[in-house]
Design a protein around this motif. Sequence first.
Motif, PDB file in Angstrom:
ATOM      1  N   PHE A   1      19.981   3.232  23.401  1.00 25.32           N
ATOM      2  CA  PHE A   1      20.188   2.200  24.274  1.00 25.32           C
ATOM      3  C   PHE A   1      19.193   2.179  25.385  1.00 25.32           C
ATOM      4  O   PHE A   1      18.786   1.096  26.160  1.00 25.32           O
ATOM      5  N   ALA A   2      18.538   3.409  25.826  1.00 26.29           N
ATOM      6  CA  ALA A   2      18.018   3.229  27.022  1.00 26.29           C
ATOM      7  C   ALA A   2      16.644   2.733  26.693  1.00 26.29           C
ATOM      8  O   ALA A   2      15.743   1.992  27.676  1.00 26.29           O
ATOM      9  N   LEU A   3      16.008   2.984  25.620  1.00 26.58           N
ATOM     10  CA  LEU A   3      14.677   2.489  25.156  1.00 26.58           C
ATOM     11  C   LEU A   3      14.602   1.084  24.928  1.00 26.58           C
ATOM     12  O   LEU A   3      13.852   0.434  25.074  1.00 26.58           O
ATOM     13  N   GLN A   4      15.921   0.442  24.249  1.00 24.23           N
ATOM     14  CA  GLN A   4      15.864  -0.841  24.188  1.00 24.23           C
ATOM     15  C   GLN A   4      16.036  -1.490  25.605  1.00 24.23           C
ATOM     16  O   GLN A   4      15.317  -2.511  25.741  1.00 24.23           O
TER      17      GLN A   4
ATOM     18  N   GLU B   1      14.644  -7.518  18.368  1.00 22.16           N
ATOM     19  CA  GLU B   1      13.381  -7.065  17.566  1.00 22.16           C
ATOM     20  C   GLU B   1      12.282  -6.342  18.685  1.00 22.16           C
ATOM     21  O   GLU B   1      11.221  -6.092  18.184  1.00 22.16           O
ATOM     22  N   TRP B   2      12.638  -6.684  19.739  1.00 23.40           N
ATOM     23  CA  TRP B   2      11.337  -6.373  20.881  1.00 23.40           C
ATOM     24  C   TRP B   2      10.840  -4.743  20.841  1.00 23.40           C
ATOM     25  O   TRP B   2       9.841  -4.657  20.984  1.00 23.40           O
ATOM     26  N   LEU B   3      12.081  -3.861  20.906  1.00 27.16           N
ATOM     27  CA  LEU B   3      11.659  -2.680  20.651  1.00 27.16           C
ATOM     28  C   LEU B   3      10.854  -2.231  19.703  1.00 27.16           C
ATOM     29  O   LEU B   3       9.854  -1.465  20.095  1.00 27.16           O
ATOM     30  N   ASP B   4      10.848  -2.705  18.641  1.00 27.64           N
ATOM     31  CA  ASP B   4       9.620  -2.685  17.437  1.00 27.64           C
ATOM     32  C   ASP B   4       8.624  -3.556  17.494  1.00 27.64           C
ATOM     33  O   ASP B   4       7.571  -2.896  17.110  1.00 27.64           O
TER      34      ASP B   4
ATOM     35  N   ILE C   1      13.195  -4.331  27.167  1.00 24.73           N
ATOM     36  CA  ILE C   1      13.811  -5.837  27.478  1.00 24.73           C
ATOM     37  C   ILE C   1      13.475  -5.985  28.884  1.00 24.73           C
ATOM     38  O   ILE C   1      13.059  -7.096  29.398  1.00 24.73           O
ATOM     39  N   ALA C   2      14.000  -5.201  29.604  1.00 27.01           N
ATOM     40  CA  ALA C   2      13.792  -5.482  31.033  1.00 27.01           C
ATOM     41  C   ALA C   2      12.257  -5.554  31.445  1.00 27.01           C
ATOM     42  O   ALA C   2      11.975  -6.222  32.251  1.00 27.01           O
ATOM     43  N   LEU C   3      11.473  -4.432  31.054  1.00 27.28           N
ATOM     44  CA  LEU C   3      10.006  -4.708  31.232  1.00 27.28           C
ATOM     45  C   LEU C   3       9.483  -5.938  30.766  1.00 27.28           C
ATOM     46  O   LEU C   3       8.496  -6.706  31.650  1.00 27.28           O
TER      47      LEU C   3
END
Length: 466
Positions: free
Chosen positions: A417-420, A313-316, A424-426
């Motif tokens: 894939f890259a955006l998610q 859910e983090w991307l959104d 998450i990493a940041l």
Amino acid sequence: MDMRPEPFEPPAPQPRTTIPSRLEIIRTVFRNPLELWGEPSYTLPWIDSKFFSERTLIVNDPRLIRHVLVDNAQNYEMSEIRQLILRPILRDGLLTAEGSVWKRSRKAMAPVFTPRHAKGFAGKMLAKSEEFLGKYEDVGPEGRSFDISVDMTELAFAILSETLFSGDIVTTSDNFADDVDNLLHRMGRVDPMDLLRAPPWVPRVTRIGGAKVLGKFREIVRLTMEKRKARMRQDRADTPDDFLTLLLELDGPDGLTLDEIEDNILTFIGAGHETTARALAWTLYCLAHAPQFRALMEAEIDSVIESGAEPVEWLDRMPHVRAAFEEGMRLYPPAPSINRAAIKDDSWTSPAGETVRIAAGTTILVMPWTLHRHHLYWEKPRAFMPERFLPEHRGKIDRFQYLPFGAGPRTCIGATFALQEAVIALAVLMRRFRFDAVSNFEPWPVQRLTTQPKDGLPMRVSTRTC
């Protein structure tokens, strides 16, 4: 009165104000192509010019970009110079394949990278990011210096290895980030013979020694393939249904050849994580000079994680984190140029009635590097302003004025894939640590295959105290 400080302008070449000689062009392209472009590239919608006696059209107008990359994409193939640089490394990998080989490969891999499937990787991305935190475990509030460009390469590779290859990449050294950097330094740059369109069999002096490191990567791929095939033969039911298995199961007359499979595995191992790694490092650097926006991100990260939201859910739910990463990719696009060549004569007419005629053989340069810093399309184009990409402002950005993942049929298959992965990493990194600039050091962007910091990117990493 607006009392806000002026936004940070991170280091980048200033537009040229003089016309370079042919020798100067060769020297600049070899040293750093980002330093070649003059004021018109940042101010005009298109530029019709000659480059080594060949007609070149530099395209910045988003509508003309759409025409080339989408509406009439079938009339534009990969440019010769791009292929002269990349094909020796990737051969028939997805980035360099054309025609039926590209179509078969793209169709075969598409299911792995659909947004729904990519979301299934979120748990592994979180686990590898949390595992990586151990590297900074003892920094304390005073902090220590790390080369963030190297660290982000290690993190992005760990995530890619776990998600697409289930940790089965057979690396042959502990310095994988150095190996990648060495490969791109030796093989991923323009050689003077490329500019002169010399055939591939003519030696490229700048790539001497590159064959050895490329051979090392090829050996990694072969060992990885052999290890997985042995596991598949032994117990297919216990074999991960990941990207690696999918590719190996395509071996056959109706799928891909073993050579094509090897090329695609090399493409993802060698380049698949590199773009995300560079963008993560540049984003952290820019945020160190934007403390107000960084504070908003930290509050957002803390709130979302404390709410118990799943990483999928983090991307959104982290729009500030996503906006910072997208602004990092605007200023330092991982792929700073998109090169095409016209197959047949073509033309395009602007809404104002101006007609651009494109003769067969014309080289087309769509350059995210200049497009993303263009004065016609961006307010304060050289400044780091992540708020541009917040949901309430994002609608003002034309689809074809922002191209971190390209556009059209050959848009990056791993964009979601890259955006998610980046969000998450940041979030994981910034939840625990602060990344601050090191005094007396200013990174300098150079173009290889990606936009890299010339001498690394040292930053001071410290534990968050608030």
